[in-house]
Design a protein around this motif. Structure first.
Motif, PDB file in Angstrom:
ATOM      1  N   GLN A 139       0.838  -1.207   0.000  1.00 53.57           N
ATOM      2  CA  GLN A 139       0.000   0.000   0.000  1.00 53.57           C
ATOM      3  C   GLN A 139       0.872   1.255   0.000  1.00 53.57           C
ATOM      4  O   GLN A 139       0.565   2.234  -0.679  1.00 53.57           O
ATOM      5  N   GLN A 140       1.965   1.181   0.757  1.00 49.15           N
ATOM      6  CA  GLN A 140       2.843   2.353   0.815  1.00 49.15           C
ATOM      7  C   GLN A 140       3.480   2.604  -0.550  1.00 49.15           C
ATOM      8  O   GLN A 140       3.661   3.747  -0.957  1.00 49.15           O
ATOM      9  N   ARG A 141       3.809   1.542  -1.259  1.00 52.75           N
ATOM     10  CA  ARG A 141       4.382   1.707  -2.602  1.00 52.75           C
ATOM     11  C   ARG A 141       3.359   2.309  -3.572  1.00 52.75           C
ATOM     12  O   ARG A 141       3.713   3.108  -4.430  1.00 52.75           O
ATOM     13  N   VAL A 142       2.097   1.890  -3.412  1.00 56.98           N
ATOM     14  CA  VAL A 142       1.050   2.480  -4.260  1.00 56.98           C
ATOM     15  C   VAL A 142       0.938   3.986  -3.954  1.00 56.98           C
ATOM     16  O   VAL A 142       0.838   4.817  -4.859  1.00 56.98           O
ATOM     17  N   ALA A 143       0.989   4.317  -2.655  1.00 52.92           N
ATOM     18  CA  ALA A 143       0.907   5.740  -2.272  1.00 52.92           C
ATOM     19  C   ALA A 143       2.091   6.517  -2.867  1.00 52.92           C
ATOM     20  O   ALA A 143       1.929   7.637  -3.346  1.00 52.92           O
ATOM     21  N   LEU A 144       3.262   5.889  -2.858  1.00 50.26           N
ATOM     22  CA  LEU A 144       4.434   6.528  -3.472  1.00 50.26           C
ATOM     23  C   LEU A 144       4.214   6.704  -4.975  1.00 50.26           C
ATOM     24  O   LEU A 144       4.556   7.732  -5.551  1.00 50.26           O
ATOM     25  N   GLY A 145       3.647   5.680  -5.578  1.00 45.11           N
ATOM     26  CA  GLY A 145       3.376   5.725  -7.022  1.00 45.11           C
ATOM     27  C   GLY A 145       2.451   6.880  -7.357  1.00 45.11           C
ATOM     28  O   GLY A 145       2.667   7.604  -8.334  1.00 45.11           O
ATOM     29  N   ARG A 146       1.427   7.056  -6.515  1.00 46.38           N
ATOM     30  CA  ARG A 146       0.468   8.143  -6.762  1.00 46.38           C
ATOM     31  C   ARG A 146       1.163   9.508  -6.661  1.00 46.38           C
ATOM     32  O   ARG A 146       0.822  10.448  -7.361  1.00 46.38           O
ATOM     33  N   ALA A 147       2.169   9.577  -5.743  1.00 45.62           N
ATOM     34  CA  ALA A 147       2.915  10.840  -5.617  1.00 45.62           C
ATOM     35  C   ALA A 147       3.861  11.039  -6.810  1.00 45.62           C
ATOM     36  O   ALA A 147       4.001  12.131  -7.338  1.00 45.62           O
ATOM     37  N   MET A 148       4.472   9.923  -7.254  1.00 44.84           N
ATOM     38  CA  MET A 148       5.505  10.025  -8.297  1.00 44.84           C
ATOM     39  C   MET A 148       4.938  10.308  -9.675  1.00 44.84           C
ATOM     40  O   MET A 148       5.585  10.923 -10.515  1.00 44.84           O
ATOM     41  N   VAL A 149       3.726   9.802  -9.936  1.00 46.36           N
ATOM     42  CA  VAL A 149       3.199   9.762 -11.286  1.00 46.36           C
ATOM     43  C   VAL A 149       3.039  11.174 -11.873  1.00 46.36           C
ATOM     44  O   VAL A 149       3.096  11.370 -13.088  1.00 46.36           O
ATOM     45  N   ARG A 150       2.883  12.132 -10.983  1.00 54.23           N
ATOM     46  CA  ARG A 150       2.724  13.515 -11.459  1.00 54.23           C
ATOM     47  C   ARG A 150       4.045  14.170 -11.850  1.00 54.23           C
ATOM     48  O   ARG A 150       4.061  15.262 -12.389  1.00 54.23           O
ATOM     49  N   ARG A 151       5.162  13.538 -11.448  1.00 58.02           N
ATOM     50  CA  ARG A 151       6.495  14.123 -11.668  1.00 58.02           C
ATOM     51  C   ARG A 151       6.581  15.540 -11.109  1.00 58.02           C
ATOM     52  O   ARG A 151       6.838  16.503 -11.849  1.00 58.02           O
ATOM     53  N   PRO A 152       6.361  15.682  -9.820  1.00 60.78           N
ATOM     54  CA  PRO A 152       6.398  17.010  -9.221  1.00 60.78           C
ATOM     55  C   PRO A 152       7.836  17.518  -9.108  1.00 60.78           C
ATOM     56  O   PRO A 152       8.777  16.737  -9.248  1.00 60.78           O
ATOM     57  N   LYS A 153       7.961  18.821  -8.824  1.00 57.14           N
ATOM     58  CA  LYS A 153       9.306  19.381  -8.644  1.00 57.14           C
ATOM     59  C   LYS A 153       9.937  18.866  -7.363  1.00 57.14           C
ATOM     60  O   LYS A 153      11.129  18.663  -7.291  1.00 57.14           O
ATOM     61  N   VAL A 154       9.103  18.704  -6.315  1.00 58.61           N
ATOM     62  CA  VAL A 154       9.638  18.377  -4.988  1.00 58.61           C
ATOM     63  C   VAL A 154       8.758  17.314  -4.324  1.00 58.61           C
ATOM     64  O   VAL A 154       7.528  17.408  -4.377  1.00 58.61           O
ATOM     65  N   PHE A 155       9.406  16.328  -3.698  1.00 62.22           N
ATOM     66  CA  PHE A 155       8.697  15.356  -2.864  1.00 62.22           C
ATOM     67  C   PHE A 155       8.859  15.737  -1.400  1.00 62.22           C
ATOM     68  O   PHE A 155       9.971  16.018  -0.951  1.00 62.22           O
ATOM     69  N   LEU A 156       7.748  15.724  -0.663  1.00 66.70           N
ATOM     70  CA  LEU A 156       7.800  15.957   0.776  1.00 66.70           C
ATOM     71  C   LEU A 156       7.276  14.693   1.443  1.00 66.70           C
ATOM     72  O   LEU A 156       6.157  14.258   1.160  1.00 66.70           O
ATOM     73  N   MET A 157       8.070  14.089   2.299  1.00 68.31           N
ATOM     74  CA  MET A 157       7.670  12.814   2.897  1.00 68.31           C
ATOM     75  C   MET A 157       7.731  12.909   4.416  1.00 68.31           C
ATOM     76  O   MET A 157       8.751  13.289   4.976  1.00 68.31           O
ATOM     77  N   ASP A 158       6.618  12.555   5.061  1.00 65.22           N
ATOM     78  CA  ASP A 158       6.532  12.656   6.510  1.00 65.22           C
ATOM     79  C   ASP A 158       6.444  11.254   7.118  1.00 65.22           C
ATOM     80  O   ASP A 158       5.385  10.647   7.094  1.00 65.22           O
ATOM     81  N   GLU A 159       7.541  10.762   7.618  1.00 67.17           N
ATOM     82  CA  GLU A 159       7.627   9.441   8.251  1.00 67.17           C
ATOM     83  C   GLU A 159       6.889   8.366   7.446  1.00 67.17           C
ATOM     84  O   GLU A 159       6.060   7.644   7.999  1.00 67.17           O
ATOM     85  N   PRO A 160       7.171   8.241   6.151  1.00 71.55           N
ATOM     86  CA  PRO A 160       6.357   7.323   5.338  1.00 71.55           C
ATOM     87  C   PRO A 160       6.576   5.845   5.673  1.00 71.55           C
ATOM     88  O   PRO A 160       5.769   5.018   5.278  1.00 71.55           O
ATOM     89  N   LEU A 161       7.639   5.508   6.411  1.00 71.08           N
ATOM     90  CA  LEU A 161       7.915   4.091   6.656  1.00 71.08           C
ATOM     91  C   LEU A 161       7.536   3.645   8.072  1.00 71.08           C
ATOM     92  O   LEU A 161       7.696   2.471   8.423  1.00 71.08           O
ATOM     93  N   THR A 162       7.031   4.577   8.871  1.00 67.96           N
ATOM     94  CA  THR A 162       6.804   4.294  10.294  1.00 67.96           C
ATOM     95  C   THR A 162       5.896   3.098  10.547  1.00 67.96           C
ATOM     96  O   THR A 162       6.094   2.355  11.498  1.00 67.96           O
TER      97      THR A 162
END
Ligand code: ATP
Length: 364
Positions: A139-162
């Motif tokens: 599920q976390q990888r899918v969430a990452l995929g949803r963030a990546m797919v837009r190719r944003p300028k900057v990724f902001l990640m808040d404790e994504p592996l906790t």
């Protein structure tokens, strides 16, 4: 991609100053980690960069654009949180595609991007499944995929592996680091886990009480901590600290543990102390792996006694009594002693740290 610049950022919640006068520059394509204890302002800083919080003072730039007055949607950033909110009624593939459909991207281009992201994240075989049919890590990888797919300028990640278990966390740590380099994506990552910070960050910003205590590479932060706080926060077991008093004279020395042991210092140390110290009281610091243990006395060896030994397999961790204090020292697994045995310890002179007792800043 883009550089993120923060100048004099201040954010308050009522009387609580969550972030105070914070300055920071995250370089283009850099993986910057904010590390610090609970409540030090990591998440608030990240939320200010994202636009989810409005700061009382300071300037935030993404690239050359001041974004203070821009809504999160137009800042061209993607956030990944600890609690990944996937849409339960959509498949993994539809979840990933969602931000692109929202932008009315043509169907074949959406499909191409989703497949590309799924390949990088190794979830191609999971695209048809609903979130509840996926493990936490998937599920976390899918969430990452949803963030990546837009190719944003900057990724902001808040404790994504906790929320992941220890094994998956260490796998995802490596994957995220690799992914960030493959995507060349400027990333700001928040964690209170110093192993995550050390293993993933190009640089680490160690935070304390709403400010940045030190910014540096993992090597700088670990080997040259700028303050007592950084020295104690980074590294497990934590650095050993012993109260010390400096006495100048024919043989300048540090007297450790209420004067019980004298440690002669060389010219370099004596000069640094004279130039930088506010007084003659200090905290002496040494990491457990920078102490050699001997079963015989010798020059510059400090006598102590084994309080307990923890055989950890790859190393032995000794708790040693130094006066009233306990010092931790690591040895090879074949060095074995019993509780109560006499032992002599010798700190590596090149790895010793000294902090001013008043200011808590490093003298060297
Ligand atoms: P953690 O690791 O626990 O998430 P953190 O370093 O991310 O901590 P923040 O969440 O940024 O810390 O909080 C910084 C300070 O601001 C804390 O004292 C917190 O209680 C306070 N704070 C954060 N959000 C709010 C809010 N919405 N209302 C009031 N106080 C808040």
């Amino acid at each position: 991609m883009a550089r993120v610049t923060v100048e004099k950022l201040t954010k308050k919640f009522g009387d609580v100053v969550a972030v105070r006068d914070l300055d920071l520059q995250v370089e283009d394509r850099e993986f910057m980690v904010f590390l610090g204890p609970s409540g030090c302002g990591k998440t608030t800083t990240l939320r200010c960069i994202s636009g989810l919080e409005r700061p009382e003072g300071g300037t935030i730039r993404i690239g050359d654009t001041v974004v203070n007055n821009l809504s999160p949607a137009v800042r061209d950033i993607a956030m990944v949180f600890q609690f990944y909110a996937l849409y339960p009624h959509m498949s993994a593939g539809e979840n990933i595609a969602f931000p692109l459909h929202a932008r009315r991207m043509p169907g074949n281009e959406v499909q191409r991007r989703v497949n590309e992201v799924a390949r990088v994240l190794r979830i191609e075989h999971l695209l048809q499944r609903r979130p509840r049919q996926l493990s936490g890590g998937e599920q976390q990888r899918v969430a990452l995929g949803r963030a990546m797919v837009r190719r944003p300028k900057v990724f902001l990640m808040d404790e994504p592996l906790t929320n992941l278990d220890a094994k998956l966390r260490s796998e995802m740590r490596a994957e995220l680091k690799r992914l960030q380099k493959d995507l060349n994506a400027t990333t700001v990552y928040v964690t209170h886990d110093q192993v995550e910070a050390m293993s993933m960050g190009d640089r680490i910003g160690v935070m304390k009480q709403g400010g940045i205590e030190q910014i540096g590479t993992p090597d700088e932060v670990y080997n040259h901590p700028a303050s007592l706080f950084v020295a104690g926060f980074v590294g497990r077991p934590a650095m050993n600290f012993v109260p010390a008093e400096y006495r100048d004279g024919a043989e300048p020395s540090l007297f450790l543990a209420d004067g019980a042991f004298a440690l002669p210092v060389d010219d370099r140390w004596a000069t640094a102390i004279r130039e930088r110290a506010t007084g003659n009281t200090f905290t002496f610091g040494i990491r457990s792996e920078d102490i050699a243990l001997y079963t015989e006395p010798g020059q510059d060896r400090i006598p102590s006694e084994v309080y307990v030994m923890e055989p950890l397999g790859d190393v032995n961790l000794f708790d040693l009594k130094l006066g009233e204090q306990i010092i931790k020292a690591k040895t090879l697994p074949n060095f074995r002693l019993r509780i109560g045995d006499r032992v002599w310890l010798q700190p590596d002179h090149d790895k010793m740290h000294l902090f001013d007792a008043q200011t808590e800043r490093a003298i060297f």
